[in-house]
Design an enzyme around this catalytic site. Structure first.
Site, PDB file in Angstrom:
ATOM      1  N   SER A 260       0.819  -1.217   0.000  1.00  0.00           N
ATOM      2  CA  SER A 260       0.000   0.000   0.000  1.00  0.00           C
ATOM      3  C   SER A 260       0.848   1.259   0.000  1.00  0.00           C
ATOM      4  O   SER A 260       1.846   1.355   0.725  1.00  0.00           O
ATOM      5  CB  SER A 260      -0.926   0.005   1.228  1.00  0.00           C
ATOM      6  N   CYS A 261       0.413   2.260  -0.776  1.00  0.00           N
ATOM      7  CA  CYS A 261       1.073   3.570  -0.738  1.00  0.00           C
ATOM      8  C   CYS A 261       0.844   4.257   0.600  1.00  0.00           C
ATOM      9  O   CYS A 261       1.461   5.282   0.894  1.00  0.00           O
ATOM     10  CB  CYS A 261       0.563   4.458  -1.873  1.00  0.00           C
ATOM     11  N   SER A 262      -0.061   3.709   1.418  1.00  0.00           N
ATOM     12  CA  SER A 262      -0.372   4.292   2.720  1.00  0.00           C
ATOM     13  C   SER A 262       0.401   3.643   3.864  1.00  0.00           C
ATOM     14  O   SER A 262       0.208   4.012   5.020  1.00  0.00           O
ATOM     15  CB  SER A 262      -1.878   4.177   3.005  1.00  0.00           C
ATOM     16  N   SER A 263       1.261   2.680   3.572  1.00  0.00           N
ATOM     17  CA  SER A 263       2.098   2.099   4.622  1.00  0.00           C
ATOM     18  C   SER A 263       3.193   3.089   5.020  1.00  0.00           C
ATOM     19  O   SER A 263       3.767   3.761   4.161  1.00  0.00           O
ATOM     20  CB  SER A 263       2.756   0.804   4.134  1.00  0.00           C
ATOM     21  N   HIS A 384      -0.063  13.530   0.440  1.00  0.00           N
ATOM     22  CA  HIS A 384      -0.753  12.282   0.767  1.00  0.00           C
ATOM     23  C   HIS A 384      -1.308  12.313   2.199  1.00  0.00           C
ATOM     24  O   HIS A 384      -2.451  12.716   2.405  1.00  0.00           O
ATOM     25  CB  HIS A 384       0.194  11.099   0.568  1.00  0.00           C
TER      26      HIS A 384
END
Length: 481
Positions: A260-263, A384
């Site tokens: 995930s790009c959110s990790s 982000h």
């Protein structure tokens, strides 16, 4: 005359013509199916969205998709993909339940405005290899809910998963009497030329994945929503529950091998609790590397400045082994940690890694921690999100007021929370807008509202013209006329 050059040009022109023809055929079929679908009424739109959702949520199909995704992309792990496919789709259905997305959706008596929801048409859904089923289904369900047709452009590695997903969707469509052409995909082999042509011919592009694809979407000439680069940092303050923070960061960092790009790629820890927080992260399975080991890991993670495919979304054990750190691999770490002091191209660990590798920064205090995050995002990840583990809610709002981020995630496992979760109010999505900081035209989680046009009917109302002092009176009092 250069005969070979002329023949090459002719071959290229013929290939382009064939790509254009194939894409045009897909789009024509999508338009034919969509014309009747968009006026079929809310019940039909809801049935289509539900049918597509059930295509991936049914356990046996979900397991097939999750295992195929890992087998063919080599990214992540099947159990986490299984959970992601189910929970993200379940959450999306929760968000969509009861939402009106066709016909009159609002009447504003005071202003005389009536709002009518209209479909956008045929959507080009550009999707990544990291989530070859979860991201397409999110876009497909949103698009169908709003009366649109969808053509998916998967990544080459994600082609098989996407093809199986669409096969499952078509089977569900057959049960409820819907046209299969409402959901299609580009044929193999997936090429940049075909993806670009699809973007050009469709009515809306929604692009998730590489920044090259996002830039292509914005340059296509078609209205587009694309997302910025991820590179999430989380701040741990002296007031945080360190045990809780460490477990949430570890869970987020290791979920689906950090696809995930959110990790979290970095954690910035206040000096007063630095040693204690490192101890908590170690207790969660993290292993801190020394300077020599860090250098070996850097050589394995990056090749000529680019992330190595051999380490992306692999387990920490596999990455350690690839780096020649056999003693570390033997410990079967959950994630690897490296200490860092700078950011930018000369400090590659300050960037996005898409791997269970956590960069650790030490900050004198909260303000210094925020400055470090600002520096990191100046290099990569602006717009982000930022994570915060703290008991001081004022600090969260301070970050929201001062950092270039669209989301501040407070005391949560970041990669599970950023795209919406059942314990926060963000919309469920796998595509997070990063605002102008990330060169995006939106800063929300991509949701059904981006798949709609709104027509406004304006009726006459009683005229009310304000006096000059009604609108400028305060200005005149402060500054004079």
């Amino acid at each position: 005359m250069n005969v070979r050059a002329t023949e090459a040009e002719a071959t290229h022109a013929n290939a382009h013509s064939e790509v254009e023809r194939v894409v045009a055929s897909l789009v024509a079929r999508a338009r034919a199916a969509q014309r009747g679908f968009e006026v079929a009424g809310q019940d039909v739109l809801d049935a289509a969205a539900d049918a597509a959702a059930w295509a991936i949520m049914e356990p046996a199909r979900n397991r097939q998709l999750a295992e195929l995704a890992v087998r063919d992309t080599g990214l992540g792990n099947a159990d986490d993909k299984f959970r992601k496919n189910y929970r993200k789709t379940l959450g999306l259905l929760r968000d969509l339940r009861g939402q009106k997305t066709t016909g009159v959706i609002a009447r504003h008596e005071a202003t005389g405005i009536v709002e009518i929801a209209r479909a956008v048409g045929v959507v080009a859904a550009i999707t990544p290899s990291t989530n070859p089923a979860a991201t397409p289904i999110n876009k497909i369900v949103n698009a169908l809910k709003c009366g649109n047709a969808v053509i998916v452009a998967p990544s080459p590695k994600g082609y098989s998963s996407c093809a199986l997903l669409i096969e499952f969707i078509h089977a569900q469509f057959a049960r409820v009497g819907l046209a299969a052409d409402l959901v299609q995909m580009l044929p193999a082999p997936i090429s940049k030329a075909a993806t670009s042509e699809l973007m050009r011919q469709c009515d809306l592009v929604v692009a998730t994945g590489s920044q090259a694809n996002v830039r292509m979407a914005y340059a296509s000439g078609t209205p587009a929503f694309g997302v910025g680069a991820g590179n999430v940092a989380s701040i741990v303050t002296a007031s945080a529950d360190l045990h809780d923070a460490a477990h949430k960061i570890a869970r987020s960092k290791t979920f689906d091998n950090a696809t995930s790009c959110s990790s979290e790629n970095s954690v910035v820890i206040e000096d007063a609790v630095y040693a204690d927080m490192l101890a908590e992260l170690t207790a969660c399975g993290g292993v801190m590397l020394d300077a020599a080991q860090k250098a070996q890991l850097q050589g394995a993670l990056w090749s000529n400045g680019k992330l190595s495919a051999h380490c992306t979304a692999r387990s920490a054990t596999a990455i350690a082994r690839a780096a020649g750190l056999d003693d570390i691999a033997a410990r079967e770490p959950a994630f690897l940690m490296v200490e860092e002091t700078g950011f930018g191209a000369d400090y590659p660990f300050s960037g996005e890694k898409l791997a269970p590798v956590l960069t650790v920064y030490r900050a004198e205090n909260f303000d210094a921690a925020a400055d470090i995050v600002r520096g990191i995002y100046g290099y990569m990840g602006a717009g982000h999100s930022v994570g915060l583990h703290s008991s001081d809610s004022g600090q969260a709002e301070q970050l929201g007021l001062t950092l270039p981020v669209a989301r501040v995630i407070v005391n949560q496992a970041h990669c599970l929370a950023t795209g919406g979760n059942f314990d926060n109010g963000l919309p469920f999505s796998l595509s997070m807008g990063c605002g102008t900081w990330g060169r995006n035209n939106f800063s929300s989680n991509l949701n059904f509202q981006q798949y709609l046009n709104i027509t406004r009917v304006a009726y006459p109302i009683e005229e009310h013209v304000p006096e000059l002092d009604d609108v400028l009176g305060d200005f005149f009092v402060r500054y004079g006329k």
